[in-house]
Design an enzyme around this catalytic site. Structure first.
Site, PDB file in Angstrom:
ATOM      1  N   ASP A   1      13.519-130.821  74.195  1.00 48.92           N
ATOM      2  CA  ASP A   1      13.391-132.615  73.761  1.00 48.92           C
ATOM      3  C   ASP A   1      13.001-133.653  74.712  1.00 48.92           C
ATOM      4  O   ASP A   1      14.238-133.455  75.066  1.00 48.92           O
ATOM      5  CB  ASP A   1      14.176-132.445  72.708  1.00 48.92           C
TER       6      ASP A   1
ATOM      7  N   LYS B   1      12.675-131.778  62.509  1.00 51.30           N
ATOM      8  CA  LYS B   1      12.945-130.911  63.996  1.00 51.30           C
ATOM      9  C   LYS B   1      13.311-129.666  63.978  1.00 51.30           C
ATOM     10  O   LYS B   1      13.335-129.032  62.769  1.00 51.30           O
ATOM     11  CB  LYS B   1      14.073-131.602  64.432  1.00 51.30           C
TER      12      LYS B   1
ATOM     13  N   ASP C   1       9.659-142.721  64.510  1.00 48.85           N
ATOM     14  CA  ASP C   1      10.766-142.375  65.699  1.00 48.85           C
ATOM     15  C   ASP C   1       9.710-141.961  66.514  1.00 48.85           C
ATOM     16  O   ASP C   1       8.535-141.253  66.948  1.00 48.85           O
ATOM     17  CB  ASP C   1      11.298-141.886  65.179  1.00 48.85           C
TER      18      ASP C   1
ATOM     19  N   ASP D   1      27.758-144.226  66.855  1.00 47.83           N
ATOM     20  CA  ASP D   1      27.404-145.653  67.375  1.00 47.83           C
ATOM     21  C   ASP D   1      28.041-146.747  67.871  1.00 47.83           C
ATOM     22  O   ASP D   1      28.046-147.152  69.248  1.00 47.83           O
ATOM     23  CB  ASP D   1      25.920-145.656  67.861  1.00 47.83           C
TER      24      ASP D   1
ATOM     25  N   ASP E   1      12.331-143.890  69.925  1.00 45.33           N
ATOM     26  CA  ASP E   1      13.312-143.395  69.770  1.00 45.33           C
ATOM     27  C   ASP E   1      13.497-142.559  70.916  1.00 45.33           C
ATOM     28  O   ASP E   1      12.972-141.351  70.651  1.00 45.33           O
ATOM     29  CB  ASP E   1      13.787-141.889  68.501  1.00 45.33           C
TER      30      ASP E   1
ATOM     31  N   MET F   1      17.186-150.412  60.332  1.00 47.43           N
ATOM     32  CA  MET F   1      17.812-149.297  59.574  1.00 47.43           C
ATOM     33  C   MET F   1      19.045-148.527  60.051  1.00 47.43           C
ATOM     34  O   MET F   1      19.762-149.142  61.111  1.00 47.43           O
ATOM     35  CB  MET F   1      16.904-148.173  60.084  1.00 47.43           C
TER      36      MET F   1
ATOM     37  N   HIS G   1      23.068-144.747  64.919  1.00 45.79           N
ATOM     38  CA  HIS G   1      24.425-143.697  64.434  1.00 45.79           C
ATOM     39  C   HIS G   1      25.390-144.716  63.304  1.00 45.79           C
ATOM     40  O   HIS G   1      25.797-145.088  64.540  1.00 45.79           O
ATOM     41  CB  HIS G   1      24.609-142.414  64.271  1.00 45.79           C
TER      42      HIS G   1
ATOM     43  N   GLU H   1      13.880-136.855  58.366  1.00 49.05           N
ATOM     44  CA  GLU H   1      14.024-136.532  60.259  1.00 49.05           C
ATOM     45  C   GLU H   1      14.017-134.587  60.248  1.00 49.05           C
ATOM     46  O   GLU H   1      14.661-134.210  60.154  1.00 49.05           O
ATOM     47  CB  GLU H   1      14.519-137.145  60.786  1.00 49.05           C
TER      48      GLU H   1
END
Lengths: 379, 379, 379, 379
Positions: free
Chosen positions: B257, B185, B247, B59, B289, B90, B56, B183
């Site tokens: 999670d 969730k 992932d 990060d 991940d 990525m 990210h 992605e």
């Protein structure tokens, strides 16, 4: 003063023959109610104030009926529908009960089973068209696996596509004008079912030959079994122009398929759903795909059917009250706006005071508490 | 004899900076490990044999870094990557940590938040492109609700579409060549998250301006949280040409999670997944991940990272064994064939002996038991 | 006319310091609200009409406070409580936040951690006693595993027993008069937590040295996370004389721990719970172990706290209405009776007409629909 | 070399008549296999190498059989058992299939149903005793609700207690020597079932007249349906001396009751379970309460039964390997010890260096990865 929660034809409340006709068999127990002939089911629906009746082919016509038996049954059924002022908005096909489908219908490994499943569906389309249905639902209850050893899942997608394309072409050639509504379910009766959620079908439809003819039939219980927010799935389908039909019932998450009376497991979720359908002026059938508890006789089945409709109408009234509530309106007005994104040049030059933006309370606790009070009739 | 389960660059094993750098904070507990600078994370990844690192924006670059700080950090990071022979396949953007995003980023009610979220993403795309990334992942962790009072869910879909279209155009204009991977969730950290499953995104993508540029990034844990069969979601994405990234981790259904080490919660599900990716020759990154338990220090983090890759390679070897097993091959051969549906005329005339077809046992118990024995190394 | 839903001291509504003081940190996001000093939390509780405040030791006294700091803090807090007419009915101990507890407290493999955990609890008991608490809750948030490799689960039970026995003896020796209430949770923050349900603790208690001193503290969210019927757990505890405390909030099944405002996820479940507590005249605290959404500032926290109490009182009124409803009373009367089993001789000689008994409809659909209408204020 | 995974009588593998005799009926589909007479089921079990067979009364004797029919059936069955060297370790009673039990058996609102249920159980105890069974299982599949309007849940607990006390007294008076094993399940076929988890029964047993005669029969699928860690429940029961029987199968969490072949859904969970049972030298039956997929004929049923036992034995061998692994042993040795708590005086004086204790990595990632490799036969 008339009861404001009385069902009317304009509400488009429908029930499947298999719902009021459910005999209460379950994995651990026998039937608890005598068989209800389709003509009597229609009379019961007329009595409780429903508008429509839906059916699988074999809810009406036994799987091995001769053509003449079939014709007689259909004729009697049409008469009963007319007598009770009940329409047939939707038809579907049973591709799950007979042992031949124990490993799938359209996705079976056995080419004979796939062919038979399509043939059976063509005949169910003939039947539906004859009864005036314009929506044809496809629920692939056996399209799945207990072990993924048995076939590649991408192969299953291809087989499913081949079948749906075939059905669309048939509808076109016969000028049936069907809109197909695909119904997702994550599991049960198979360990896992392909196309587990409404979203998966929304992704599948654009890969078909005639995506315009195909939409979805989301079912409350089927999304909630997986703990998913049903409203969100319905809204995505609606926004994509794909909400062709809807199955209303109720369900506790993470369990076997319960098919409870609409609104009876979680009235708050049901409230958001009814509010959405009414706010966007969804004008399709409100189909209750549910059944009475096993504790009930046919009086209880009537109570069940009446309850589905009554709860819908109570929630609809609550939604109107919510929309009209001055404090709620003010909170929504403050919550934000739909202003489009700035042009890129503007955007890249912009600077943002993150802390200031983040400091403002959004008052969603208040908004939700007001919702609770409207819902509970305490406001 | 060399260890057959040693990770090699050709395996394309990647880890997010946030995975080996996870400090173990959770809703009920504080951090347990000291911060791991990005350059050290890259060294650790080189040491354990990984091929790539993902990130990210924040990060690597603190959210309030000045341009010169940002440039220095990026430069040091590139040097570290080169030194450790680690690539950046990525990149992604953090639209969930800062309080400004507490009610969504692209779908926030506040136009300033939406604009800021897009601006932040554009900059993250700049960063990703600079580091050589060709895949850009979008996970909308805050795009959801605790109460559906706050906005209409179809409105959220429209806002999301506007944003993704904006990003695609930026990539085109800057010639970044990104492939976007969305992605899904179902929930956490929001009560419900829009676009709950990979299927929902597969349905959303065809409604974009440039569907060709956008695919999905399914995550094991995110589908399994909802109890869905991950393999089926991946297979649908693959069959639609939309599996742009993946992932890998593990997760027990119906829970928070967990992001466990790959294969450690359910090795059988992981086996089917690895087998599928290898069978179809998926050639994208195998991105883990996941993160180490809170009980671990950085030696434990190394064990965790090594374990992810080693388990993948063991399962890959088991998949080869499965494909080569003579009894399994014979059972699959008997299971069925892909023969297309007959023409309509032929089909309508055909008669089927349902009972005979249904009487044949399909030997899937045997097939699955053989799978277990291959998996457990007992065959 | 006074608002019938105004909270009063007689309602015994309490909140943990950590509930109104929750700052909104979650696994993917930072804090969103400034710290709320305990004395201000108490003022806030007084303002919204609460009766009591509960606390973990470190909600009030920092883990490394010196004895004199501790005493000053406690003194200020007592003053604040008095000023705001807030009592402290329950105290507890934080055995989950500090990294030292990352692999358990009472069940840790490390004897030093077990000893420290007990020592910390003894001091928390001192603190609770000083503040007037008579109930001491034990929630073992870290007593669990991510991998069952780390210890034998029967060993964990023995360690837990040793610790609870130790605490009981301390309460006896110091004449604190505590009643211990054990709080179950199935998972989160650990992969699995020992003593997953209230039932497990009901089974554990009779194996203690002083079972009379120990009961349970069931929490709505903790049972509902596992999809269990919370009412049934509470009723079993009550019937066994073990309902020493209760944690009220709300939660969608199969998800991360949400701690939503009481009644806001499923008002029907909340209704049955309130009805039960009131019907059996439970006279302990009604503790709201919940927190405001991350979207809120402290005005939103006030809305949240008010909403918990208001919803409780609305549901209590609905329960009274349900109990008084003539049609419901009649249906219940017809439903059955508590007549004891016949003597064995009589019983063995008896013959039963199964079909006749089974033919009678039980009218539970009607009963439940009436419940819905009472709940929704439509009757 | 003999196959090390061949079932032997000493392994005490048993199957219910209803397991190999399962005909594949489910909520959406008809039976797929012809009826298997009990004597043939016993022959099949002998053929595949099982040791024991269990039964509900009506698996063997039809509910309306005359005394002479009953006696003939029992005689033939005993002969078949002898011929095939199959014992009957456990018997139970079917209180769920007949419509008379649709609202419960021991907890029904109708006193006639409660009396009939107890009478039926007494006769089933007679039958079990005649066949040599020493364990009597009670699964209350209908003891629950779809709506909690129908009865107070504490009332249900009282009725259940009255019935179990009655049964204990009967066993004493008739000198049957039964040990009763209570089997929990959270839901299905009822919306919610009372005594949802093994823990609830562990809490219920101490409230009985003869707690010494009553233990539990945990079932893998029933705890895993609710997402609970089965090993932890079994370990608590074992530690309390209450593991009287066990039902082995497999199940994906958050779903309908699947009763899959042992170990086939999650081999890692199954591994921990087998390891525990063998480590503590559990010497009761290993009962497989599972059934073959609907895709199978009776050859598939044999494969299914063989697979259950074979997987158990593979996992048992893996557990031995785990226990003997030097690196695992060393990691466990380092993990901690069982040293008891210090005396209070010592404890209160002790000071702890939290940071130092917390800094040590516990190497559980390594320990779990080694477990995976042992399990997968890669070590």
């Amino acid at each position: 003063m008339p009861d404001p929660f009385t069902p009317l034809p304009a509400h488009k409340f429908s029930f499947g023959l298999w719902t009021v006709g459910n005999r209460g068999r379950d994995p651990f127990g026998d039937v608890v109610r005598p068989a209800l002939p389709p003509t009597e089911a229609v009379a019961l629906l007329g009595e409780v104030g429903a508008w429509g009746v839906n059916l699988h082919d074999n809810d009406l016509v036994p799987i091995d009926a001769s053509p003449s038996e079939r014709d007689r049954i259909v004729k009697d059924f049409k008469t009963a529908c007319e007598r009770n002022a009940i329409v047939v908005p939707m038809a579907t096909v049973n591709l799950f009960y007979d042992p031949v489908f124990r490993d799938g219908a359209f996705t079976s490994n056995d080419p004979r089973v796939r062919a038979y499943a399509v043939q059976k569906t063509l005949k169910a389309m003939d039947l539906g068209a004859e009864l005036g249905a314009t929506i044809f639902v496809l629920w692939g209850g056996r399209e799945g696996t207990e072990t993924d050893a048995c076939r590649r899942p991408d192969e299953a997608v291809k087989r499913l596509r081949e079948a749906v394309n075939y059905l669309c072409q048939y509808s076109i050639d016969r000028r049936y004008g069907f809109r197909f509504a695909l119904e997702a379910k994550p599991n049960e009766p198979r360990g896992d079912i392909y196309m587990a959620t409404t979203g998966n079908y929304l992704g599948f439809i654009p890969t078909l030959d005639r995506p315009d003819m195909v939409g979805v039939n989301p079912e409350v219980a089927h999304e909630q079994m997986a703990g998913l927010n049903f409203l969100h799935a319905v809204a995505q389908a609606w926004e994509a122009g794909k909400l062709f039909h809807i199955d209303l019932n109720d369900q506790v998450s993470g369990r076997y398929d319960q098919d409870f009376r609409f609104g009876s497991a979680n009235p708050k979720s049901a409230f958001w759903l009814v509010k959405f359908l009414e706010d966007v002026r969804y004008d399709g059938p409100r189909h209750f795909d549910a059944h009475a508890y096993r504790t009930e006789d046919y009086n209880g089945v009537r109570d069940f059917a009446r309850g589905c409709m009554r709860t819908y109408l109570i929630l609809k009234e609550r939604a109107q009250r919510w929309n009209a509530d001055a404090e709620i309106r003010e909170l929504l007005r403050e919550a934000g706006s739909n202003q489009p994104l700035p042009s890129r040049e503007t955007l890249l030059a912009q600077s943002f005071d993150r802390a200031a933006i983040a400091a403002r309370g959004l008052a969603y606790e208040r908004l939700d508490q007001l919702t609770m009070e409207v819902l509970l009739g305490a406001r």
